[in-house]
Scaffold this active site. Structure first.
Site, PDB file in Angstrom:
ATOM      1  N   LYS A   3       0.839  -1.204   0.000  1.00  0.00           N
ATOM      2  CA  LYS A   3       0.000   0.000   0.000  1.00  0.00           C
ATOM      3  C   LYS A   3       0.873   1.252   0.000  1.00  0.00           C
ATOM      4  CE  LYS A   3      -0.224  -0.689   4.960  1.00  0.00           C
ATOM      5  NZ  LYS A   3      -0.826  -1.482   6.028  1.00  0.00           N
ATOM      6  N   TYR A   8      16.617  29.535   9.666  1.00  0.00           N
ATOM      7  CA  TYR A   8      15.433  30.262  10.145  1.00  0.00           C
ATOM      8  C   TYR A   8      15.351  30.211  11.671  1.00  0.00           C
ATOM      9  CZ  TYR A   8      13.316  30.550   5.466  1.00  0.00           C
ATOM     10  OH  TYR A   8      13.036  30.837   4.155  1.00  0.00           O
TER      11      TYR A   8
HETATM   12  C1  PLP Z   1      -0.047  -2.233   6.779  1.00  0.00           C
HETATM   13  C2  PLP Z   1      -0.606  -3.540   7.206  1.00  0.00           C
HETATM   14  C3  PLP Z   1       0.238  -4.641   7.413  1.00  0.00           C
HETATM   15  C4  PLP Z   1       1.745  -4.532   7.364  1.00  0.00           C
HETATM   16  O1  PLP Z   1       2.210  -3.947   8.562  1.00  0.00           O
HETATM   17  P1  PLP Z   1       3.783  -3.759   8.840  1.00  0.00           P
HETATM   18  O2  PLP Z   1       3.811  -3.320  10.255  1.00  0.00           O
HETATM   19  O3  PLP Z   1       4.253  -2.714   7.902  1.00  0.00           O
HETATM   20  O4  PLP Z   1       4.419  -5.070   8.611  1.00  0.00           O
HETATM   21  C5  PLP Z   1      -0.346  -5.871   7.664  1.00  0.00           C
HETATM   22  N1  PLP Z   1      -1.697  -6.003   7.760  1.00  0.00           N
HETATM   23  C6  PLP Z   1      -2.543  -4.956   7.594  1.00  0.00           C
HETATM   24  C7  PLP Z   1      -3.993  -5.180   7.714  1.00  0.00           C
HETATM   25  C8  PLP Z   1      -2.021  -3.698   7.336  1.00  0.00           C
HETATM   26  O5  PLP Z   1      -2.854  -2.662   7.199  1.00  0.00           O
END
Ligand code: PLP
Length: 397
Positions: A42, A287
């Protein structure tokens, strides 16, 4: 008259993504779990480029990829005509036609979604693939346990659906890994350390595992999956049929700490120095003049700023690495939109000049270190990397 615009290569910092390191991380997790994990890709593959990441992982034997949004799935489908692509948002209203057209697998998070997807299957007069997501305590997404009971007693409600996965998600796997390691250390030192957080109770992950196993018993179809990256490093019961690592693939420490990260860095952020200057004692930097030289020193300016996803909260906190002299230099003053300044007064005269490369993140400066110095986590840092970098994909040496 047309003037030739210099290519990004001349003017931009470079974000190098090592696909071979990604592949080794995948292999490491596959060996540890005994099955080819689902790759969580994702947010454009945690900011590193979903298409490149997925094509490399496909070559490594990965056949299942999960994204969050329907349109992320649509974009991936072209690159991966045969892969299973899961969509974590599920069958949200209006998504049915796209999910069907691109053969995506919605992760059904509520009975409302179950009903919507069953109706879509009936309308399409075909068996449609789906995953069932049960809530076991995180209360973010997922079908609540009581409703899973109802669903199990009403099989007609999932008629026409091919249940490929039954899953839940752990809320505290990272901190539970840390707590377990602390406990093991204390036991090996023969100490009696009270577990103040859980007072002898099962850890949050253990409680979720127990809840999930009960729900799984009602829905034995498809592959069961519970563990994210950190969950893979809890005990083997958490690995079930399939695991769902994200951050570990991309080189982040699964439990977010700097020490003993079992994963290999995948993303390296480098930038050429664009200016070097000597300043007297008392000179202030950036800054708000938030840093002042206590003695005469030398400064180097790098063309990276918060518009590149290098967080302003790293001001006066993070450091960079000069590989040519194998030494670190601290960031001084505020990170601004396009620029960041480092103090190089302690480095040998002439070691850093305009054009010298600094590593802001990579093998020497771990993503988790930068994140900690910016008051955030590796996930946010990676997914926030901007579009201004010259991106370079390498595969091995
Ligand atoms: C993002 C996600 C993962 C992966 O999590 P990580 O901590 O990056 O390994 C697994 N399952 C779901 C449902 C997620 O949303």
């Amino acid at each position: 008259m047309l003037v030739e615009v210099p290519s990004k290569a001349v003017t931009s910092p470079i974000l190098t993504i090592d696909l071979h390191a990604l592949a080794r991380n995948y292999r490491h997790l596959a060996q540890r779990t005994g099955a080819a994990p689902i790759a969580m890709v994702k947010a454009d593959g945690y900011g590193l480029g979903a298409t490149e990441v997925c094509l490399r992982l496909w070559r490594e034997g990965c056949r299942r990829f999960f994204v969050a949004r329907v349109d992320e799935g649509i974009r991936l489908r072209e690159a991966l005509p045969e892969a299973e692509i899961g969509v974590l948002d599920g069958a949200v209203p209006g998504s049915e036609a796209a999910l069907t057209a691109y053969s995506l697998v919605p992760v059904l998070n509520s009975l409302e979604q179950v009903d919507r997807w069953r109706r879509a299957a009936a309308e399409a007069e075909q068996l449609l693939p789906a995953a069932l997501h049960f809530d076991t305590g995180m209360h973010r997404l997922g079908i609540p346990a009581a409703e899973v009971h109802h669903l199990s007693q009403d099989p007609g409600r999932i008629a026409g659906l091919d249940i490929r996965h039954v899953m839940s998600h752990l809320a505290c796997a990272d901190s539970d890994v840390v707590a377990l390691a602390g406990k093991a250390e204390a036991e090996s030192a023969d100490e009696q350390v009270p577990d103040s957080r859980h007072q002898g109770q099962a850890s949050p992950s253990e409680q979720q595992l127990e809840a999930f196993l009960k729900l799984r018993a009602m829905f034995p179809q498809g592959a069961a999956s519970l563990a994210n990256s950190a969950g893979i490093f809890l005990d083997p019961r958490f690995r079930m049929d399939l695991t769902r690592p994200g951050i570990a693939l991309y080189g982040g420490c699964p439990w977010g700490q700097l020490a003993a990260n079992p994963m290999e860095a995948v993303a390296t952020l480098e930038a050429p120095v664009i200016q070097v200057q000597d300043v007297p004692a008392g000179a202030t930097v950036g800054y708000g003049a938030t840093w002042q030289a206590s003695h005469p020193t030398r400064l180097a300016t790098l063309p990276v700023g918060y518009a590149d996803g290098y967080h302003r909260s790293a001001s006066n906190q993070a450091r960079v690495w000069f590989g040519n002299v194998a030494a670190a230099a601290p960031i001084v003053g505020r990170v601004s939109m396009d620029l960041t300044i480092v103090d190089i007064g302690h480095l040998p005269e002439g070691a850093v000049t305009p054009g010298t490369t600094a590593e802001l993140m990579g093998a020497q400066i771990p993503v988790d270190e930068v994140a900690a110095n910016a008051g955030t986590i590796g996930y946010e840092l990676l997914t926030g990397l901007g579009l201004r970098y010259q991106r370079r994909y390498v595969d091995g040496e």
